[in-house]
Design a protein around this motif. Structure first.
Motif, short mmCIF file in Angstrom:
data_model
loop_
_atom_site.label_atom_id
_atom_site.label_comp_id
_atom_site.label_asym_id
_atom_site.label_seq_id
_atom_site.Cartn_x
_atom_site.Cartn_y
_atom_site.Cartn_z
N GLY A 172 0.76 -1.24 0.00
CA GLY A 172 0.00 0.00 0.00
C GLY A 172 0.78 1.29 0.00
N ALA A 173 2.11 1.26 -0.01
CA ALA A 173 2.90 2.49 0.02
C ALA A 173 2.80 3.22 -1.31
CB ALA A 173 4.36 2.19 0.33
N SER A 174 2.66 4.54 -1.22
CA SER A 174 2.63 5.38 -2.42
C SER A 174 4.01 5.95 -2.75
CB SER A 174 1.64 6.54 -2.24
OG SER A 174 0.31 6.07 -2.23
N GLY A 175 4.99 5.67 -1.92
CA GLY A 175 6.33 6.14 -2.18
C GLY A 175 7.29 5.55 -1.17
N ALA A 176 8.59 5.67 -1.45
CA ALA A 176 9.61 5.13 -0.55
C ALA A 176 10.88 5.95 -0.72
CB ALA A 176 9.88 3.66 -0.83
N ALA A 177 11.61 6.09 0.39
CA ALA A 177 12.85 6.86 0.37
C ALA A 177 13.91 6.18 1.21
CB ALA A 177 12.61 8.28 0.91
N MET A 178 15.09 6.05 0.63
CA MET A 178 16.24 5.61 1.41
C MET A 178 16.75 6.78 2.24
SD MET A 178 16.74 2.36 0.94
CE MET A 178 18.45 1.98 1.38
N TRP A 179 17.62 6.49 3.20
CA TRP A 179 18.05 7.48 4.17
C TRP A 179 19.15 8.36 3.61
CZ3 TRP A 179 17.67 11.06 7.25
CH2 TRP A 179 18.51 11.35 8.34
N VAL A 180 20.39 8.00 3.72
CA VAL A 180 21.47 8.95 3.44
C VAL A 180 21.66 9.12 1.93
CG1 VAL A 180 23.83 9.54 3.95
CG2 VAL A 180 22.57 8.08 5.51
N MET A 181 21.50 10.34 1.44
CA MET A 181 21.67 10.58 0.02
C MET A 181 23.13 10.81 -0.34
SD MET A 181 19.70 13.23 -2.51
CE MET A 181 20.13 14.72 -1.61
N ALA A 182 23.86 11.52 0.51
CA ALA A 182 25.24 11.86 0.15
C ALA A 182 26.08 12.08 1.41
CB ALA A 182 25.29 13.12 -0.72
N THR A 183 27.33 11.63 1.33
CA THR A 183 28.29 11.81 2.43
C THR A 183 29.68 12.03 1.84
OG1 THR A 183 28.93 9.48 2.62
CG2 THR A 183 26.97 10.17 3.86
N ASP A 184 30.64 12.23 2.73
CA ASP A 184 32.03 12.19 2.31
C ASP A 184 32.52 10.74 2.38
OD1 ASP A 184 32.65 11.57 5.01
OD2 ASP A 184 33.10 13.66 5.50
N PRO A 185 33.76 10.45 2.03
CA PRO A 185 34.22 9.05 2.04
C PRO A 185 34.21 8.39 3.41
CG PRO A 185 35.66 10.39 0.67
CD PRO A 185 34.76 11.35 1.39
N ASP A 186 34.09 9.18 4.48
CA ASP A 186 34.06 8.63 5.84
C ASP A 186 32.64 8.56 6.39
OD1 ASP A 186 36.89 8.34 5.99
OD2 ASP A 186 37.08 10.49 6.42
N PHE A 187 31.66 8.54 5.51
CA PHE A 187 30.23 8.43 5.88
C PHE A 187 29.76 9.63 6.70
CE2 PHE A 187 32.03 4.12 5.68
CZ PHE A 187 31.27 3.59 4.64
N GLY A 188 30.35 10.76 6.51
CA GLY A 188 29.98 11.93 7.27
C GLY A 188 29.74 13.14 6.39
N PRO A 189 29.62 14.31 7.03
CA PRO A 189 29.67 14.52 8.47
C PRO A 189 28.51 13.83 9.19
CG PRO A 189 29.93 16.59 7.27
CD PRO A 189 29.48 15.58 6.29
N HIS A 190 28.80 13.28 10.38
CA HIS A 190 27.75 12.69 11.20
C HIS A 190 28.08 12.94 12.67
CE1 HIS A 190 30.31 9.33 12.49
NE2 HIS A 190 30.67 9.17 11.23
N SER A 191 27.08 12.74 13.50
CA SER A 191 27.29 12.92 14.93
C SER A 191 28.26 11.89 15.46
CB SER A 191 25.95 12.81 15.67
OG SER A 191 26.17 12.75 17.07
N PRO A 192 29.23 12.30 16.27
CA PRO A 192 30.16 11.32 16.86
C PRO A 192 29.56 10.60 18.06
CG PRO A 192 30.75 13.52 17.58
CD PRO A 192 29.62 13.69 16.60
N TYR A 193 28.33 10.92 18.43
CA TYR A 193 27.73 10.38 19.65
C TYR A 193 26.51 9.51 19.32
CZ TYR A 193 30.46 14.41 20.91
OH TYR A 193 31.48 15.33 21.00
N GLY A 194 26.63 8.67 18.33
CA GLY A 194 25.53 7.80 17.96
C GLY A 194 25.16 7.89 16.51
N GLY A 195 25.79 8.78 15.78
CA GLY A 195 25.48 8.87 14.35
C GLY A 195 25.96 7.65 13.60
N CYS A 196 25.33 7.38 12.48
CA CYS A 196 25.68 6.19 11.71
C CYS A 196 27.04 6.39 11.05
CB CYS A 196 24.61 5.93 10.66
SG CYS A 196 24.87 4.39 9.76
N ASN A 197 27.99 5.55 11.43
CA ASN A 197 29.35 5.67 10.89
C ASN A 197 29.60 4.73 9.73
OD1 ASN A 197 29.38 3.24 12.19
ND2 ASN A 197 31.17 3.67 13.46
#
Length: 597
Positions: free
Chosen positions: A393-418
């Motif tokens: 029944g979904a009318s659309g879908a989206a993945m999470w991270v669209m773009a990062t640097d080569p180190d998967f960031g910038p992201h939070s160092p306190y629980g962000g997805c590395n």
């Protein structure tokens, strides 16, 4: 048990209700609209596009949105003489029509804005066209973060009113509201998106409201993750005494983005409202409180601005939450958002339950991460979290991270997805890499138009998240009357497919869906087929073989024997690669003790 799950997963359709997107707005802009399958770009001949599920070991060594051998239309059934074929049947009658489609896409995070702002102008133009242009992925369903998320290098809201996030004093009049440096950069970048595609549905979601709107009354003394920063580990929840301020906060946010030419089309009141541990922006928001915020001013404000209220925005294992919101705010809550992180696999059948209980409610899969997919491994993360939601029944879908640097960031160092891999990795001011996720998303976003209709697949699906092998089928009819049929083949072998539509007589589309691929077939409309085989046939359109036929029954085995199939080239480095179980993100975002001292 697996067979029961499979049966539930794929036989819901006769009991669901169609949903319309006719009242949904778009983010606007002067970019292109539509694409192949719309009224201006009809499908004139059968086509096939293939992306290998194997993460390539080196560039250009696998098929990535590669043109494959198109399926052949035949009226012949020489059953029982040549071997086994997978019989796929789409109910193309009015009984098979399900929800209208908005589209597929990604999320705007601070990581994407930051890395895109490092690109030289010509390179930024190229990457934006790759993502949103009609010659690129043509994405039309986009999320963005309101304030900071775990994919932000700094933590902030639009009204911190203090030295840092979670340390501000109450600001009951929101006199200190401001998009600030990061919010302004995001609004400006999203505005650029409109110059490449003008019919994007854009919705926002906060990871937390300003710290002073939360209870935040229990801290662990001595824990500071940044200079002067305090992060609540207990009672990190919304304070219902600030409902008027929450309404005003969302109102100011929508109006502030409008000043940059960005129209917000949907709003989730809280990303993952049941995720409340500290370390980076999160906030517990009870379903009753979410409904009360809508009832006490937010719902009417959203309606005045044409913004869709989207309930929940979390995993499929707690479906009672959106039920409570839909029941508690029936005048304002008309959509539900879901994430993919339920373990060991998401149960998207709860979406069909919502459709039965609340007919007309729009639903979306709004977040799924691909965590550290290893080169040389087989990865279906996109397809297995796009196709089943649409089937349910979904009318659309989206993945999470669209773009990062080569180190998967910038992201939070306190629980962000590395290790959350996006579609784009920016390597320098002049170079970027399109990952396999980019091409996987393109198998959907390039070929499924806004306003297309998903139709029930009566036969051909096999397996589920509980099984080791899957063959998933998604079939939508685009505005030009053509069909985009997306196959996910994780069966371990090439699948010779015979595709038919119950509303189109005895016509059988025959072709090969290669092993370990996502393959999309574009099937011309009946009107085009009639022209091809009549006096109006265009010279650029190949003729289709028509012969006498006998119909294939809709009961019995899912495979049949047909002889006149055209075999596609299936050699690929992914053909012999076995499916490997991949790590998944820690969906509760637990912060290791060592990172907090």
């Amino acid at each position: 048990m697996a067979s029961l799950v499979q049966a539930v997963l794929f036989t819901f359709a006769t009991h669901t209700f169609a949903q319309s997107i006719s009242d949904l707005g778009v983010s606007g802009g002067n970019g292109s609209r539509g694409g192949i399958g719309d009224g201006d770009h009809p499908v004139m001949h059968a086509q096939a596009y293939i992306t290998d599920a194997m993460i390539p070991l080196a560039p250009n060594t696998t098929r990535q949105l590669a043109q494959g051998t198109a399926p052949v239309l035949s009226r012949t059934n020489n059953s029982g003489t040549c071997g086994n074929f997978r019989f796929v049947v789409v109910d193309s009658t009015s009984n098979g029509a399900r929800q209208q489609m908005v589209g597929f896409g990604h999320a705007w995070t601070d990581s994407a804005v930051d890395v895109f702002n490092t690109l030289q102008p010509a390179v930024l133009d190229q990457v934006m066209n790759d993502l949103f242009g009609q010659s690129g992925n043509n994405m039309g369903f986009m999320r963005h973060t309101i304030g900071s998320s775990d994919l932000s290098g700094a933590q902030y809201s639009y009204d911190d009113n203090g030295p840092s996030f979670n340390e501000g004093e109450p600001d009951p009049s929101l006199a200190n509201f401001s998009l600030g440096q990061y919010g302004t950069a995001m609004a400006q970048m999203i505005a650029k998106m409109g110059t490449y595609k003008g019919d994007v549905f854009l919705f926002g979601a906060p990871w937390s409201l300003p710290g002073w709107m939360k209870n935040n009354d229990l801290f662990i003394a001595g824990i500071t993750n940044t200079p002067g920063g305090q992060y609540p580990l207990l009672n990190n929840s919304f304070n219902i005494g600030y409902i008027p301020q929450a309404v005003e906060y969302f109102t100011k946010y929508i109006d502030a983005f409008a000043q940059y030419g960005v129209t917000i089309n949907g709003l989730s009141l809280e990303n993952e409202p049941l995720n409340y541990q500290g370390g980076y922006p999160t906030m517990y928001l009870d379903a009753a409180d979410e409904a009360n915020i809508l009832n006490q001013g937010l719902g009417s404000m959203l309606q005045q601005r044409g913004v869709l209220a989207m309930a929940y925005d979390h995993n499929t294992d707690q479906p009672v939450y959106p039920y409570r919101v839909l029941q508690g705010a029936p005048s304002y809550a008309h959509a539900v958002a879901w994430h993919c992180y339920q373990g060991p696999y998401p149960n998207y059948t709860v979406m069909a339950d919502i459709s039965r209980a609340f007919p007309g409610t729009l639903q979306f899969m709004t977040e799924c991460s691909n965590y550290l997919p290893a080169a040389g491994s087989v990865n279906f993360e996109v397809a297995e979290n796009f196709i089943p939601p649409v089937q349910q029944g979904a009318s659309g879908a989206a993945m999470w991270v669209m773009a990062t640097d080569p180190d998967f960031g910038p992201h939070s160092p306190y629980g962000g997805c590395n290790g959350c891999l996006g579609s784009i990795v920016v390597n320098s001011s002049t170079t970027y890499t399109k990952t396999n996720d980019y091409y996987m998303i393109g198998q959907f976003s390039r070929f499924v138009r806004r306003g297309s209709v998903n139709y029930n697949v009566l036969r051909g699906n096999e397996g589920s998240g509980a099984t080791s092998n899957q063959f998933y089928v998604m079939s939508v009819q685009n505005p030009d009357g053509s069909w985009a049929v997306v196959f996910m083949n994780n069966m371990g072998s090439d699948q010779d497919v015979v595709l038919s539509f119950t509303g189109q007589g005895n016509q059988f589309w025959e072709g090969v869906v290669p092993s370990q691929t996502v393959t999309t077939w574009l099937i011309p409309s009946q009107q085009v087929l009639n022209q091809v085989n009549g006096t109006k046939a265009a010279s650029t359109v190949p003729p289709y073989p028509f012969t006498n036929t006998t119909s294939i029954p809709l009961t019995g085995s899912t495979t049949i024997a047909v002889c006149n199939i055209t075999t596609a080239t299936t050699s690929s480095s992914s053909s012999s690669t076995s499916t490997t179980a991949l790590p998944v993100p820690d969906t509760t975002h637990t912060i290791a003790t060592t990172s907090m001292v």
